[in-house]
Design a protein around this motif. Structure first.
Motif: not given
Length: 195
Positions: A172-176
């Motif tokens: 998961p990408h940061p801030g998702t």
């Protein structure tokens, strides 16, 4: 039944450079703070019956900037303790351990601050989180703010899979956001890596 929303904390200098940030409390970058703020409108319309977060500053700050209230710190949501690999990139680890794979090979012991943790231990923590959250979902949505590898383990355990299946999910990408739900009593991923 409500959905379990899995929120990865915003970007840090270590997530940007690919360094393993387990228990080191690395702060959000300016971009990480902006991404966390951008989550607020997406979360504002969802009535949440509970919000849990890793107690590390990067997760708690993401929750705050995203407008989440009543956040309960949960030590079981801490990121994987990477032991002797804390602060290293995968490339640095593979330089001394060719072919290394976190999901297959795990970590080596570190010092007192980072003794290390194996996948089964991370899975036991996520199982405990899910045991506490499942009954709450009868009343609506629940959010957790956590970390990349931990979120992957939590998700495959939601699906009832062996923890090693975590390698099959994209990081998961940061801030998702990720959304875990059930249909006809069967767990599934309704969305993953939503910006």
């Amino acid at each position: 039944m409500g959905e379990l929303m899995v929120i990865r904390h915003g970007q840090t200098e270590w997530s940007l450079s690919g360094r393993h940030a387990g228990r080191t409390d690395v702060p959000l970058t300016d971009a990480g703070e902006a991404t966390a703020r951008a989550l607020a409108p997406k979360l504002a319309g969802r009535p949440l019956v509970a919000v849990f977060s890793s107690p590390l500053g990067r997760a708690m700050r993401t929750a705050e900037l995203a407008g989440l209230t009543g956040v309960e710190p949960d030590p079981d949501l801490l990121e994987w303790d990477y032991g002797g690999y804390e602060g290293l990139t995968a490339e640095q680890i593979r330089a001394s351990r060719p072919g290394w794979d976190l999901w297959r090979d795990g970590v080596v012991r570190g010092g007192a601050d980072h003794p290390g943790e194996q996948l089964r231990q991370v899975a036991a923590r996520t199982d405990a989180v899910l045991d506490r959250i499942r009954p709450l979902l009868d009343d609506g949505d629940v959010a957790v703010v956590a970390h990349g590898h931990l979120a992957r383990v939590l998700t495959v355990r939601w699906l009832g899979l062996d923890p090693s299946a975590s390698r099959l999910l994209g990081h998961p990408h940061p801030g998702t956001l990720g959304f875990l739900a059930t249909e006809d009593g069967q767990p599934f991923i309704s969305a993953w890596n939503v910006p």
